[in-house]
Motif scaffolding. Structure first.
Motif, PDB file in Angstrom:
ATOM      1  N   MET A   1       0.834  -1.212   0.000  1.00  0.00           N
ATOM      2  CA  MET A   1       0.000   0.000   0.000  1.00  0.00           C
ATOM      3  C   MET A   1       0.863   1.255   0.000  1.00  0.00           C
ATOM      4  O   MET A   1       0.526   2.253  -0.637  1.00  0.00           O
ATOM      5  CB  MET A   1      -0.942  -0.009   1.203  1.00  0.00           C
ATOM      6  CG  MET A   1      -2.024  -1.069   1.128  1.00  0.00           C
ATOM      7  SD  MET A   1      -3.180  -1.002   2.508  1.00  0.00           S
ATOM      8  CE  MET A   1      -3.988   0.556   2.220  1.00  0.00           C
ATOM      9  N   LYS A   2       1.961   1.193   0.709  1.00  0.00           N
ATOM     10  CA  LYS A   2       2.849   2.377   0.723  1.00  0.00           C
ATOM     11  C   LYS A   2       3.440   2.623  -0.659  1.00  0.00           C
ATOM     12  O   LYS A   2       3.517   3.765  -1.114  1.00  0.00           O
ATOM     13  CB  LYS A   2       3.963   2.169   1.752  1.00  0.00           C
ATOM     14  CG  LYS A   2       3.485   2.149   3.208  1.00  0.00           C
ATOM     15  CD  LYS A   2       4.623   1.917   4.172  1.00  0.00           C
ATOM     16  CE  LYS A   2       4.124   1.738   5.610  1.00  0.00           C
ATOM     17  NZ  LYS A   2       3.445   2.927   6.138  1.00  0.00           N
ATOM     18  N   LEU A   3       3.846   1.567  -1.345  1.00  0.00           N
ATOM     19  CA  LEU A   3       4.425   1.729  -2.674  1.00  0.00           C
ATOM     20  C   LEU A   3       3.373   2.176  -3.690  1.00  0.00           C
ATOM     21  O   LEU A   3       3.711   2.813  -4.693  1.00  0.00           O
ATOM     22  CB  LEU A   3       5.072   0.425  -3.133  1.00  0.00           C
ATOM     23  CG  LEU A   3       6.317   0.009  -2.344  1.00  0.00           C
ATOM     24  CD1 LEU A   3       6.819  -1.352  -2.803  1.00  0.00           C
ATOM     25  CD2 LEU A   3       7.425   1.055  -2.477  1.00  0.00           C
TER      26      LEU A   3
ATOM     27  N   THR B   1      12.273   6.237  10.387  1.00  0.00           N
ATOM     28  CA  THR B   1      12.088   7.339   9.437  1.00  0.00           C
ATOM     29  C   THR B   1      12.996   7.140   8.224  1.00  0.00           C
ATOM     30  O   THR B   1      12.610   7.453   7.092  1.00  0.00           O
ATOM     31  CB  THR B   1      12.377   8.689  10.112  1.00  0.00           C
ATOM     32  OG1 THR B   1      11.650   8.772  11.335  1.00  0.00           O
ATOM     33  CG2 THR B   1      11.945   9.833   9.226  1.00  0.00           C
ATOM     34  N   GLY B   2      14.161   6.607   8.453  1.00  0.00           N
ATOM     35  CA  GLY B   2      15.044   6.256   7.348  1.00  0.00           C
ATOM     36  C   GLY B   2      14.438   5.175   6.466  1.00  0.00           C
ATOM     37  O   GLY B   2      14.563   5.230   5.238  1.00  0.00           O
ATOM     38  N   ILE B   3      13.805   4.199   7.079  1.00  0.00           N
ATOM     39  CA  ILE B   3      13.103   3.166   6.315  1.00  0.00           C
ATOM     40  C   ILE B   3      12.038   3.815   5.436  1.00  0.00           C
ATOM     41  O   ILE B   3      11.869   3.467   4.264  1.00  0.00           O
ATOM     42  CB  ILE B   3      12.464   2.132   7.243  1.00  0.00           C
ATOM     43  CG1 ILE B   3      13.549   1.329   7.989  1.00  0.00           C
ATOM     44  CG2 ILE B   3      11.539   1.194   6.478  1.00  0.00           C
ATOM     45  CD1 ILE B   3      14.390   0.441   7.094  1.00  0.00           C
TER      46      ILE B   3
ATOM     47  N   ILE C   1      13.605   5.320   2.400  1.00  0.00           N
ATOM     48  CA  ILE C   1      13.965   4.286   1.427  1.00  0.00           C
ATOM     49  C   ILE C   1      12.715   3.815   0.689  1.00  0.00           C
ATOM     50  O   ILE C   1      12.747   3.600  -0.529  1.00  0.00           O
ATOM     51  CB  ILE C   1      14.669   3.112   2.136  1.00  0.00           C
ATOM     52  CG1 ILE C   1      16.001   3.586   2.728  1.00  0.00           C
ATOM     53  CG2 ILE C   1      14.901   1.952   1.170  1.00  0.00           C
ATOM     54  CD1 ILE C   1      16.619   2.617   3.711  1.00  0.00           C
ATOM     55  N   VAL C   2      11.609   3.677   1.393  1.00  0.00           N
ATOM     56  CA  VAL C   2      10.343   3.319   0.751  1.00  0.00           C
ATOM     57  C   VAL C   2       9.953   4.374  -0.285  1.00  0.00           C
ATOM     58  O   VAL C   2       9.520   4.053  -1.393  1.00  0.00           O
ATOM     59  CB  VAL C   2       9.220   3.154   1.793  1.00  0.00           C
ATOM     60  CG1 VAL C   2       7.857   3.017   1.131  1.00  0.00           C
ATOM     61  CG2 VAL C   2       9.484   1.941   2.684  1.00  0.00           C
TER      62      VAL C   2
ATOM     63  N   ALA D   1       9.470   3.808  -4.226  1.00  0.00           N
ATOM     64  CA  ALA D   1       8.216   4.129  -4.913  1.00  0.00           C
ATOM     65  C   ALA D   1       8.478   5.003  -6.139  1.00  0.00           C
ATOM     66  O   ALA D   1       7.884   4.796  -7.207  1.00  0.00           O
ATOM     67  CB  ALA D   1       7.257   4.832  -3.945  1.00  0.00           C
ATOM     68  N   ARG D   2       9.363   5.974  -5.997  1.00  0.00           N
ATOM     69  CA  ARG D   2       9.709   6.849  -7.129  1.00  0.00           C
ATOM     70  C   ARG D   2      10.349   6.035  -8.240  1.00  0.00           C
ATOM     71  O   ARG D   2      10.024   6.200  -9.421  1.00  0.00           O
ATOM     72  CB  ARG D   2      10.652   7.955  -6.680  1.00  0.00           C
ATOM     73  CG  ARG D   2      10.022   9.015  -5.801  1.00  0.00           C
ATOM     74  CD  ARG D   2      11.044   9.997  -5.275  1.00  0.00           C
ATOM     75  NE  ARG D   2      11.663  10.772  -6.346  1.00  0.00           N
ATOM     76  CZ  ARG D   2      12.656  11.616  -6.162  1.00  0.00           C
ATOM     77  NH1 ARG D   2      13.164  11.790  -4.952  1.00  0.00           N
ATOM     78  NH2 ARG D   2      13.165  12.288  -7.168  1.00  0.00           N
ATOM     79  N   ALA D   3      11.250   5.163  -7.872  1.00  0.00           N
ATOM     80  CA  ALA D   3      11.930   4.363  -8.882  1.00  0.00           C
ATOM     81  C   ALA D   3      10.949   3.445  -9.613  1.00  0.00           C
ATOM     82  O   ALA D   3      10.994   3.318 -10.846  1.00  0.00           O
ATOM     83  CB  ALA D   3      13.042   3.540  -8.223  1.00  0.00           C
TER      84      ALA D   3
END
Lengths: 168, 118
Positions: free
Chosen positions: A106-108, B61-63, B66-67, B71-73
Motif C-alpha cells: 500500500m505504501k508503494l 524514518t530512514g526506512i 527508502i520506501v 516508490a519513485r523508482a
C-alpha cells in the motif's frame, strides 16, 4: 519504580525530549546491558527497539518539548533484560485499534504514508513488549530473554504477536 | 534539520550508485532525494544501487525514506538494489519486506556485476 524482588536495577536515566536523543538512550542502554548475556544479534535488536520507543516518546508522548524528559530504566529480571521508556503522553496514548499496520504494498502504491514503521519494528525486535499508562505517564517496557536464546527472526509479527503471512 | 547523512554518486556502465554514509534518519530526507535526482538525471540508468557500507544507523524514518525512493523508482520503471547492509539491517529489510522489492548484495561490485548480466 517498583521492581520484583529478583530484579536488579542496572541503570536509570533521563533524556530531554529532543529529536536525536534516542541515540544517546540506545548507547547508554547498550552499555548497561553489557554483562547480561545478550548475543550480538539480540543487542542490536534491543538497541533498535529502544531507539524507536524513545523516538515515539520524544515525538508523540512529549511533543518534542526539550523541557520534558523521557525516563528510561534498565532492569535485569534474571531471565531477561527489561527496558522501560516513560513519557507524559498517558492521557492521549493511542489505542491498539488506532495503530495502522504498515503495508509495504500500500505504501508503494501511494495508499499509505511511507512512515509508520516504528511500532512495527519495536514489536518485531524484542521478545515482549508491554504498554501501560498511569495518569499522565505512558510506559513502554521492552524485554529480551537472556535465560534462553531468542528465536531467530523467522516471520514478522503483528501487534498480537502472531506471525504475519508473507505477502507475495 | 542538519543532515547526518552524506551521499556520493558514481555512474557505472549499467547503474548509478548512491553511496550513503552516516545516519539514515529523518534528517536525510533532502539529501537522499537530491542524491536520487542527481543519480538518475543525466543518463537515466535503469538501475540504482543504494550502498549502505558506510551507514552506521537506520531508523524507522530512514526506512520510510527508502520506501519513498523505491516508490519513485518503480513509478519510473527503474530497479533499486542495495549493497553493504549489516546483518542487522538485512533483518530489518526482511521483516519490512523491503527485500522483496530490493535485491540485496554484499557490496557494490557484486550488485554492479549482477545488474550488468541482467
Amino acid at each position: 519504580m517498583t521492581m520484583a524482588s529478583e530484579e536488579r536495577l542496572l541503570l536509570t536515566f533521563a533524556v530531554a525530549s529532543e529529536p536525536g536523543n534516542e541515540r544517546l538512550a540506545l548507547a547508554r542502554v547498550a552499555e548497561a546491558v553489557g554483562g547480561c548475556g545478550l548475543s550480538a544479534d539480540q543487542l542490536e535488536r534491543l538497541k533498535t527497539a529502544v531507539a524507536e520507543a524513545t523516538m515515539n516518546a520524544i515525538e508523540h508522548g512529549n511533543h518534542n518539548r526539550a523541557d520534558v524528559n523521557v525516563d528510561i530504566t534498565v532492569v535485569d529480571t534474571g531471565a531477561s533484560v527489561a527496558v522501560s521508556i516513560t513519557d507524559l503522553g498517558g492521557a492521549h496514548a493511542p489505542t491498539k485499534a488506532a495503530v495502522e499496520l504498515p503495508d509495504l504494498d500500500m505504501k508503494l502504491a501511494g495508499l499509505q504514508s511511507p512512515r509508520g514503521w516504528g511500532l512495527f519494528l519495536i514489536q518485531n525486535m524484542v521478545d515482549a513488549m508491554e504498554v501501560s499508562t498511569d495518569g499522565d505517564k505512558h510506559t513502554v517496557r521492552l524485554m529480551m530473554h537472556t535465560a534462553w536464546p531468542s528465536e531467530p527472526l523467522a516471520q514478522p509479527r503483528n501487534p498480537e504477536g502472531e506471525p504475519r503471512a508473507k505477502q507475495m | 534539520m542538519q543532515s547526518k547523512c552524506e551521499t556520493h554518486i558514481r555512474q557505472l556502465p549499467n547503474c548509478a550508485v548512491i553511496e550513503l554514509s552516516g545516519e539514515v534518519d529523518g534528517s536525510a530526507a533532502t539529501v537522499l532525494s537530491a542524491a536520487y535526482d542527481e543519480a538518475v538525471g543525466p543518463d537515466h540508468p535503469s538501475c540504482v544501487v543504494l550502498d549502505f557500507t558506510r551507514v552506521d544507523y537506520i531508523n524507522s524514518t530512514g526506512i520510510a525514506l527508502i520506501v519513498s525512493i523505491l516508490a519513485r523508482a518503480r513509478a519510473q520503471e527503474r530497479q533499486v538494489v542495495a549493497s553493504g547492509l549489516s546483518e542487522h539491517y538485512r533483518q530489518i529489510f526482511a521483516i519490512t519486506r523491503l527485500s522483496d522489492f530490493i535485491q540485496l548484495y554484499d557490496d557494490v561490485d557484486a550488485a554492479a556485476a549482477d545488474v550488468a548480466v541482467a
